[in-house]
Design a protein around this motif. Structure first.
Motif, short mmCIF file in Angstrom:
data_model
loop_
_atom_site.label_atom_id
_atom_site.label_comp_id
_atom_site.label_asym_id
_atom_site.label_seq_id
_atom_site.Cartn_x
_atom_site.Cartn_y
_atom_site.Cartn_z
N THR A 106 0.81 -1.22 0.00
CA THR A 106 0.00 0.00 0.00
C THR A 106 0.84 1.27 0.00
O THR A 106 0.29 2.36 -0.01
CB THR A 106 -0.91 0.02 1.24
N HIS A 210 -5.11 7.83 -4.28
CA HIS A 210 -5.02 7.28 -5.63
C HIS A 210 -5.81 8.11 -6.64
O HIS A 210 -6.65 7.60 -7.38
CB HIS A 210 -5.46 5.82 -5.63
N GLN A 278 2.64 8.87 -5.52
CA GLN A 278 1.37 8.24 -5.85
C GLN A 278 0.82 7.58 -4.59
O GLN A 278 1.45 7.61 -3.55
CB GLN A 278 1.55 7.24 -6.98
N GLY A 279 -0.35 6.97 -4.71
CA GLY A 279 -0.94 6.32 -3.55
C GLY A 279 -1.75 7.30 -2.74
O GLY A 279 -2.45 8.15 -3.27
N TYR A 280 -1.65 7.20 -1.42
CA TYR A 280 -2.36 8.14 -0.57
C TYR A 280 -1.37 9.13 0.01
O TYR A 280 -0.25 8.79 0.37
CB TYR A 280 -3.18 7.42 0.51
N ARG A 327 -10.46 1.03 -0.19
CA ARG A 327 -9.98 1.67 -1.42
C ARG A 327 -8.47 1.49 -1.59
O ARG A 327 -7.97 1.24 -2.70
CB ARG A 327 -10.33 3.16 -1.41
N ILE A 328 -7.73 1.62 -0.50
CA ILE A 328 -6.28 1.49 -0.60
C ILE A 328 -5.89 0.04 -0.88
O ILE A 328 -4.98 -0.24 -1.68
CB ILE A 328 -5.63 2.04 0.68
N HIS A 331 -6.62 -0.68 -4.60
CA HIS A 331 -5.62 -0.14 -5.52
C HIS A 331 -4.36 -1.01 -5.53
O HIS A 331 -3.77 -1.25 -6.60
CB HIS A 331 -5.25 1.29 -5.15
N ALA A 335 -2.97 -2.78 -8.84
CA ALA A 335 -1.61 -2.53 -9.31
C ALA A 335 -0.88 -3.83 -9.55
O ALA A 335 -0.11 -3.97 -10.50
CB ALA A 335 -0.87 -1.66 -8.28
#
Length: 341
Positions: A106, A210, A278-280, A327-328, A331, A335
């Motif tokens: 993550t 994201h 990227q990401g959170y 959500r995380i 993603h 990915a």
């Protein structure tokens, strides 16, 4: 707001953390130990989502944890190893190790984590990318540089996060007091000290998960003593018995005009792109009396505790904490499918 995550269930999910024993006695102990509120909150959310979380700590170093991942690879790793045994660069090193093992996780990339960790280098990159930042200088030896930005000044250890090293005395307009503080920070943390022009004004936080922006939040300093600098220092974040902690509140969504919120979110996106994040992520801002925005810091992998700012923003967006976790997770799994790992 945005796309709903897919419905995954029954996954083996590792929650990677430093381990309490590894963090006791370190400078900023309260900030580092707060990660266990995150571990517990994420664990509860994953159980509610029908997954099988397991905690993996780095109490005895990274080798044992990585051996677990090799012998029994999890479907996903939630990466909350903030320092890897007290070294702030360890967060990036761990992300690199997970990449080498081909494990979906993550975290932001190791490159972004290491760049954002260095406040001075990050500001240089932001400025080059057209992102407004405060004037700043660096002390590499505990002495004041020959050229200083405009006063008043705020001095911080360059390689720390969580407001470690930032107290109520962080802001000053007196050169001698600044010199004393820079020397103290250098002697305490044994790292460069960044000296910035302090921007009086409002403080905002923008977060993105994201690519999906969350409602902007604002720090409410109205309860502070009149002569106290309006900053979110270490006490305000981590010491509940402190008056600064009790009087530091956030309002989310911030009570601002839509065009200001849009400008904050757009600047946040530009800052993340400049640093390759990227990401959170959470981006911290100041707005001066003329309405000019300045990026204070870009925080990949920000505080993920159920009572932290990111979680409050997710609540304001209608996701809730479990929805944020979902959500995380979604993603990270998407990915993996995209890259084939």
């Amino acid at each position: 707001m945005g796309r709903e995550p897919a419905r995954w269930s029954g996954l083996d999910i590792a929650i990677l953390h430093d381990g309490k024993a590894a963090m006791l006695g370190h400078e900023g102990e309260e900030a580092h130990l707060d990660v266990f509120a995150t571990v517990e909150g994420v664990e509860r959310a994953l159980l509610q989502l029908g997954h099988h979380p397991r905690r993996v700590g780095l109490e005895n170093g990274a080798r044992g944890a990585l051996r677990q991942f090799i012998e029994k690879p999890p479907d996903v790793v939630f990466h909350f190893a903030e320092t890897a045994g007290g070294e702030t660069a360890g967060e990036g090193w761990v992300a690199a190790a997970l990449n080498l093992l081909g494990l979906p996780h993550t975290s932001a990339s190791p490159e972004a984590l290491l760049l954002c960790r260095d406040k001075f280098k990050a500001k240089l990159v932001l400025r080059e990318g057209g992102v407004p930042v405060s004037e700043h200088a660096i002390s590499n030896d505990g002495l004041l540089p020959s050229a200083l930005p405009q006063s008043p000044w705020i001095a911080k250890p360059t390689l720390e996060d969580g407001s470690i090293g930032i107290g109520a005395d962080a802001v000053t307009s007196e050169r001698e007091r600044l010199a004393t503080r820079v020397r103290l920070l250098y002697d305490t943390f044994r790292q460069p000290v960044i000296i910035e022009s302090y921007i009086e004004g409002r403080e905002f936080y923008a977060a993105t998960v994201h690519g999906e922006p969350l409602p902007v939040s604002e720090v409410d300093f109205s309860g502070f003593p009149e002569d106290a600098p309006r900053i979110v220092g270490y006490e305000a974040k981590w010491r509940p018995d402190s008056a600064y902690y009790r009087h530091t509140n956030t309002v989310c969504p911030a009570r601002i005009a839509p065009e200001i919120a849009e400008r904050i979110q757009e600047t946040s996106r530009t800052a993340m792109e400049a640093l390759g994040v990227q990401g959170y992520c959470r981006v911290d801002f100041r707005m001066d009396g003329a309405g000019r925005l300045f990026v204070l810091e870009v925080n990949p992998n920000p505080d993920f505790a159920p009572d932290a700012g990111l979680a409050r923003m997710a609540e304001a967006a209608g996701w809730g904490y479990t929805g944020l976790v979902d959500r995380i997770l979604d993603h990270a799994l998407r990915a993996r499918r995209t890259t084939g790992t």
